[in-house]
Design a protein around this motif. Structure first.
Motif, PDB file in Angstrom:
ATOM      1  N   VAL A  96      40.915  55.686  27.447  1.00 19.99           N
ATOM      2  CA  VAL A  96      39.693  56.483  27.385  1.00 19.99           C
ATOM      3  C   VAL A  96      39.339  56.843  28.816  1.00 19.99           C
ATOM      4  CG1 VAL A  96      37.308  56.585  26.607  1.00 19.99           C
ATOM      5  CG2 VAL A  96      38.974  55.232  25.325  1.00 19.99           C
ATOM      6  N   ALA A  97      39.556  58.111  29.178  1.00 19.80           N
ATOM      7  CA  ALA A  97      39.481  58.535  30.574  1.00 19.80           C
ATOM      8  C   ALA A  97      38.293  59.454  30.820  1.00 19.80           C
ATOM      9  CB  ALA A  97      40.770  59.257  30.970  1.00 19.80           C
ATOM     10  N   GLY A  98      37.628  59.249  31.930  1.00 16.01           N
ATOM     11  CA  GLY A  98      36.596  60.164  32.377  1.00 16.01           C
ATOM     12  C   GLY A  98      37.219  61.298  33.177  1.00 16.01           C
ATOM     13  N   LEU A 148      36.684  55.186  32.216  1.00 15.36           N
ATOM     14  CA  LEU A 148      35.617  56.172  32.101  1.00 15.36           C
ATOM     15  C   LEU A 148      34.894  56.452  33.417  1.00 15.36           C
ATOM     16  CD1 LEU A 148      33.623  55.684  28.769  1.00 15.36           C
ATOM     17  CD2 LEU A 148      34.601  57.793  29.696  1.00 15.36           C
ATOM     18  N   PHE A 149      34.307  55.408  34.021  1.00 22.44           N
ATOM     19  CA  PHE A 149      33.383  55.648  35.125  1.00 22.44           C
ATOM     20  C   PHE A 149      33.831  55.051  36.459  1.00 22.44           C
ATOM     21  CE2 PHE A 149      29.962  55.546  31.638  1.00 22.44           C
ATOM     22  CZ  PHE A 149      30.134  56.890  31.383  1.00 22.44           C
ATOM     23  N   GLY A 150      34.294  53.808  36.444  1.00 28.14           N
ATOM     24  CA  GLY A 150      34.652  53.168  37.703  1.00 28.14           C
ATOM     25  C   GLY A 150      33.443  52.790  38.526  1.00 28.14           C
ATOM     26  N   VAL A 151      33.645  52.699  39.865  1.00 25.67           N
ATOM     27  CA  VAL A 151      32.609  52.160  40.745  1.00 25.67           C
ATOM     28  C   VAL A 151      31.480  53.142  40.998  1.00 25.67           C
ATOM     29  CG1 VAL A 151      34.259  50.640  41.888  1.00 25.67           C
ATOM     30  CG2 VAL A 151      33.792  52.899  42.858  1.00 25.67           C
ATOM     31  N   GLY A 152      31.662  54.409  40.620  1.00 29.20           N
ATOM     32  CA  GLY A 152      30.626  55.395  40.915  1.00 29.20           C
ATOM     33  C   GLY A 152      29.409  55.303  40.028  1.00 29.20           C
ATOM     34  N   PHE A 153      29.482  54.532  38.956  1.00 36.43           N
ATOM     35  CA  PHE A 153      28.375  54.501  37.996  1.00 36.43           C
ATOM     36  C   PHE A 153      27.209  53.668  38.500  1.00 36.43           C
ATOM     37  CE2 PHE A 153      25.983  52.522  34.618  1.00 36.43           C
ATOM     38  CZ  PHE A 153      25.640  53.614  33.833  1.00 36.43           C
ATOM     39  N   VAL A 182      39.587  49.570  34.242  1.00 33.86           N
ATOM     40  CA  VAL A 182      40.119  49.996  35.531  1.00 33.86           C
ATOM     41  C   VAL A 182      39.047  49.823  36.595  1.00 33.86           C
ATOM     42  CG1 VAL A 182      41.125  51.887  36.847  1.00 33.86           C
ATOM     43  CG2 VAL A 182      41.648  51.641  34.407  1.00 33.86           C
ATOM     44  N   ASP A 183      39.232  48.890  37.480  1.00 36.55           N
ATOM     45  CA  ASP A 183      38.381  48.603  38.634  1.00 36.55           C
ATOM     46  C   ASP A 183      37.097  47.870  38.271  1.00 36.55           C
ATOM     47  OD1 ASP A 183      38.742  48.586  41.323  1.00 36.55           O
ATOM     48  OD2 ASP A 183      37.827  50.537  41.693  1.00 36.55           O
ATOM     49  N   ILE A 184      36.354  48.380  37.282  1.00 39.05           N
ATOM     50  CA  ILE A 184      35.156  47.685  36.821  1.00 39.05           C
ATOM     51  C   ILE A 184      34.821  48.218  35.434  1.00 39.05           C
ATOM     52  CG2 ILE A 184      33.496  49.340  37.798  1.00 39.05           C
ATOM     53  CD1 ILE A 184      31.807  46.815  38.591  1.00 39.05           C
ATOM     54  N   ALA A 185      34.265  47.379  34.588  1.00 34.50           N
ATOM     55  CA  ALA A 185      33.925  47.812  33.236  1.00 34.50           C
ATOM     56  C   ALA A 185      32.910  48.946  33.293  1.00 34.50           C
ATOM     57  CB  ALA A 185      33.358  46.639  32.437  1.00 34.50           C
ATOM     58  N   SER A 186      33.144  49.988  32.542  1.00 34.06           N
ATOM     59  CA  SER A 186      32.261  51.153  32.578  1.00 34.06           C
ATOM     60  C   SER A 186      30.856  50.786  32.104  1.00 34.06           C
ATOM     61  CB  SER A 186      32.827  52.266  31.692  1.00 34.06           C
ATOM     62  OG  SER A 186      34.005  52.788  32.260  1.00 34.06           O
ATOM     63  N   GLY A 187      29.883  51.207  32.901  1.00 27.41           N
ATOM     64  CA  GLY A 187      28.493  50.873  32.615  1.00 27.41           C
ATOM     65  C   GLY A 187      27.964  49.728  33.447  1.00 27.41           C
ATOM     66  N   VAL A 188      28.828  49.095  34.255  1.00 29.95           N
ATOM     67  CA  VAL A 188      28.405  48.021  35.138  1.00 29.95           C
ATOM     68  C   VAL A 188      28.268  48.575  36.548  1.00 29.95           C
ATOM     69  CG1 VAL A 188      29.043  45.802  36.175  1.00 29.95           C
ATOM     70  CG2 VAL A 188      29.461  46.215  33.732  1.00 29.95           C
TER      71      VAL A 188
END
Length: 509
Positions: free
Chosen positions: A52-54, A127-132, A158-164
Motif C-alpha cells: 500500500v503505497a503513497g 503510505l506516509f513515512g517520516v513526513g507525517f 517502511v521506516d515508521i508505521a503510517s500515522g505515527v
C-alpha cells in the motif's frame, strides 16, 4: 553509540551521504527497497504480497520493494493513489521502473476494501513515512489504514508505521499496527517511544549506506548499548571500604507508607552503596529497623498524621553533611509539615539529591526552588507528577515525552521521566532506556529506582549518567524478575533481588 532520528535528522543524514559519498537519492531508494524486501522474506517466506503505497518517497520505497520481490518470484500487487506516470520525483521513477518490470498495480480512487488485502500473505505499509504529523488521517487514506489493520495480515512498515509522528511517537486516528518496522538509516524516535512503539512491532534497522550522525541538538536521542552503560560503573580497588563506596541518606516514609523508605534503602544497598541510613517518622522507625538489619535508622519528630514535622529540617541537614547523596520523598505524603520539610531540604542540601514521589509533589508551585539548586540533582517523576510540576496534563506528557522530559533538566539537573521507555534528560542530552516492561508497573518499584540513582550519585556519577544507568539497571532487573515470576506477578521487593544480576551483566559476569 546509536541514535534515534527525527524527521529532520533523517533529511540531514541523507544530505550528508549525497554530499560526502556521492550517492543519489534514487540509489538510496533502491537500497531501501531491498531492505524492505528482505524483511518481508524473513517474516513470511511464501505467498502473495500487497504494497500500500503513497505518492511520496515512502511510497517510492514501497514500489522499489515490490520490484525486488517480483523479480524474486513473489506475487506482488501495489495499491496506489495514482498512475505511475503521475507520481513525481524519484518516487515516480521507482514506480515506473516497477511497472515496466511487470509489477501488478491497482489505482484506487477512493476507499480500500479490506477484502483486497485479507487474502494476502503479507502487507507492506508504504503510505506516509517520516513526513507525517497530525492528529487525524484524511480520507481516503484513513480507510486504507483501517483496511490494513482489519485485514489481520502481517504488516511490514517502511521506516515508521503510517500515522505515527516520527519525532514524538504520537499516533493519529487511525494509525497502522505493524508487526515489523524496517528502520532505514536509524530507528526513528516515534517508533521507540510510546504510543508509537506499541504500533511498531519489532523495529529492525537496516544500513543503506547513510551514517546516523548526531546534530549536536537536544533532538539527538541516544540509544546506549552495554558498553556505554558498563563504562559508567564505578571501579573499586581491593582496599575499598564502606565510606568510599558511597554514603546514602534516605528521607522517606510515613505511617501510611513505611515500605517506601525500606524499598528505597534496599535499592540503594543492592546498587552498591557502602553505607545507607534512613530518616523516618519516629513511629515507624521500629518497623524499618526490624526489616533492614544493615541500615542505620534515624527516627524523627512527626505530626499527629505520622508524617515528618517541618521542624526536623535542621536535624536532617545536620545529618546530611556526612552523606554523599540524599534521596527525598518516597512515601512522605503531602501533609503540610512534610511539604515544608521537603522545600527546606531542596534549598538547604548541598549534597547530591534525588527527589522522588511526594518529594516532587511537594514542589508543585515551587519549581523555581528546584531549578535554583546548583548541587547535582536528579528528579524521577512519572507522567502525573511531571504534569503537576509543569501545569500540564498526563496525556500531554505521554504524547510528547521527550519534549516535556527535557523541560525540568539542566547542566546539573537530570529528569528521569518514568514509564514505558524511560527517558533521561540533562546537560542538553537525552537517553532512551529500552529495558523494563510491564513487570515494573506495580507500587514501590519507583522507590527502588530512586535508591539506585542515589547510590550512583553518591559514587560520583554526574546526574545524567546516574539517571540513565539507574534506569537501565532498574529496567533490566525488572525484566529478569519477570522472567522468573512473569510480568503479572512481579512485586517491588523482587527488583533489588535481581539488581546484582543486572550489574553482573555489565561486568561480563
Amino acid at each position: 553509540m546509536r541514535y534515534a532520528l527525527t524527521r529532520q535528522g533523517v533529511r540531514t543524514a541523507e544530505e550528508n551521504a549525497i554530499t560526502r559519498l556521492g550517492v543519489t537519492m534514487a540509489e538510496l531508494m533502491e537500497r531501501a527497497g531491498r531492505a524492505v524486501a528482505a524483511e518481508v522474506e524473513r517474516l513470511v517466506a511464501d505467498g502473495s504480497v500487497a504494497v500500500v503505497a503513497g505518492k511520496g518517497n515512502n511510497g517510492g520505497d514501497g514500489w522499489a520493494a515490490a520490484r525486488v520481490l517480483h523479480i524474486a518470484g513473489r506475487e506482488v500487487t501495489v495499491f496506489s493513489p495514482m498512475e505511475p506516470d503521475r507520481i513525481e520525483g524519484i518516487a515516480g521513477d521507482a514506480a515506473r521502473r516497477a511497472r515496466d518490470d511487470d509489477v501488478r498495480y491497482v489505482v484506487l480512487d477512493g476507499d480500500l476494501d479490506v477484502a483486497l488485502l485479507a487474502s494476502r500473505a503479507v502487507l507492506v505499509d508504504a503510505l506516509f513515512g517520516v513526513g507525517f504529523c497530525g492528529d487525524t488521517v484524511r480520507e481516503p487514506y484513513g480507510s486504507w489504514i483501517r483496511a490494513i489493520n482489519d485485514s489481520r495480515v502481517p504488516v511490514v512498515a517502511v521506516d515508521i508505521a503510517s500515522g505515527v509522528d516520527a519525532d514524538t511517537g504520537k499516533a493519529s486516528t487511525p494509525a497502522v499496527r505493524a508487526d515489523v518496522t524496517v528502520s532505514l538509516v536509524a530507528p526513528k524516535i516515534g517508533s521507540l517511544v510510546y504510543p508509537g512503539a506499541a504500533l511498531s512491532g519489532d523495529v529492525v534497522t537496516h544500513d543503506i549506506g547513510v551514517a546516523a550522525e548526531p546534530s549536536g541538538s537536544v533532538g539527538d536521542l541516544e540509544l546506549w548499548g552495554r558498553e556505554e552503560y558498563a563504562t559508567l560503573l564505578p571501579a573499586h580497588g581491593f582496599d575499598v571500604h564502606k565510606n568510599t563506596r558511597g554514603r546514602v541518606l534516605v528521607v522517606a516514609g510515613s505511617g501510611a507508607y513505611p515500605g517506601a523508605a525500606m524499598l528505597t534503602a534496599m535499592g540503594a544497598q543492592r546498587a552498591g552503596a557502602g553505607y545507607v541510613s534512613v530518616a523516618v517518622p519516629e513511629s515507624i522507625a521500629p518497623i524499618v529497623q526490624a526489616r533492614l538489619a544493615s541500615v542505620v535508622v534515624v527516627g524523627l519528630a512527626e505530626n499527629p498524621s505520622r508524617t515528618l514535622a517541618s521542624r526536623v529540617t535542621d536535624e536532617i541537614l545536620d545529618v546530611a553533611r556526612e552523606f554523599d547523596a540524599v534521596v527525598v520523598g518516597p512515601g512522605m505524603t503531602v501533609a503540610h509539615g512534610a511539604v515544608l520539610a521537603v522545600r527546606k531540604l531542596v534549598t538547604g542540601l548541598t549534597a547530591s539529591l534525588v527527589l522522588d514521589a511526594d518529594g516532587l509533589n511537594a514542589m508543585v508551585d515551587a519549581v523555581d526552588l528546584l531549578q535554583s539548586r546548583t548541587a547535582p540533582t536528579v528528579i524521577t517523576p512519572h507522567p502525573g507528577e511531571l504534569a503537576r510540576l509543569l501545569g500540564a496534563t498526563p496525556a500531554a506528557i505521554q504524547a510528547d515525552r521527550l519534549s516535556y522530559g527535557a523541560r525540568l533538566s539542566g547542566p546539573r539537573m537530570a529528569c528521569v521521566l518514568k514509564g514505558a521507555r524511560t527517558v533521561t534528560s540533562g546537560a542538553a542530552r537525552q537517553i532512551l532506556n529500552l529495558p523494563g516492561g510491564p513487570g515494573l508497573a506495580t507500587a514501590g518499584t519507583g522507590d527502588v529506582l530512586a535508591g539506585v540513582i542515589g547510590t550512583l550519585l553518591a559514587q560520583g556519577l554526574e546526574p545524567l549518567d546516574a539517571g540513565a544507568l539507574g534506569a537501565y539497571l532498574h529496567g533490566t532487573a525488572g525484566d529478569l524478575a519477570a522472567e522468573e515470576f512473569t510480568q503479572r506477578c512481579v512485586i517491588a521487593e523482587d527488583i533489588p533481588r535481581f539488581l546484582p544480576q543486572a550489574v553482573a551483566g555489565l561486568l561480563g559476569g
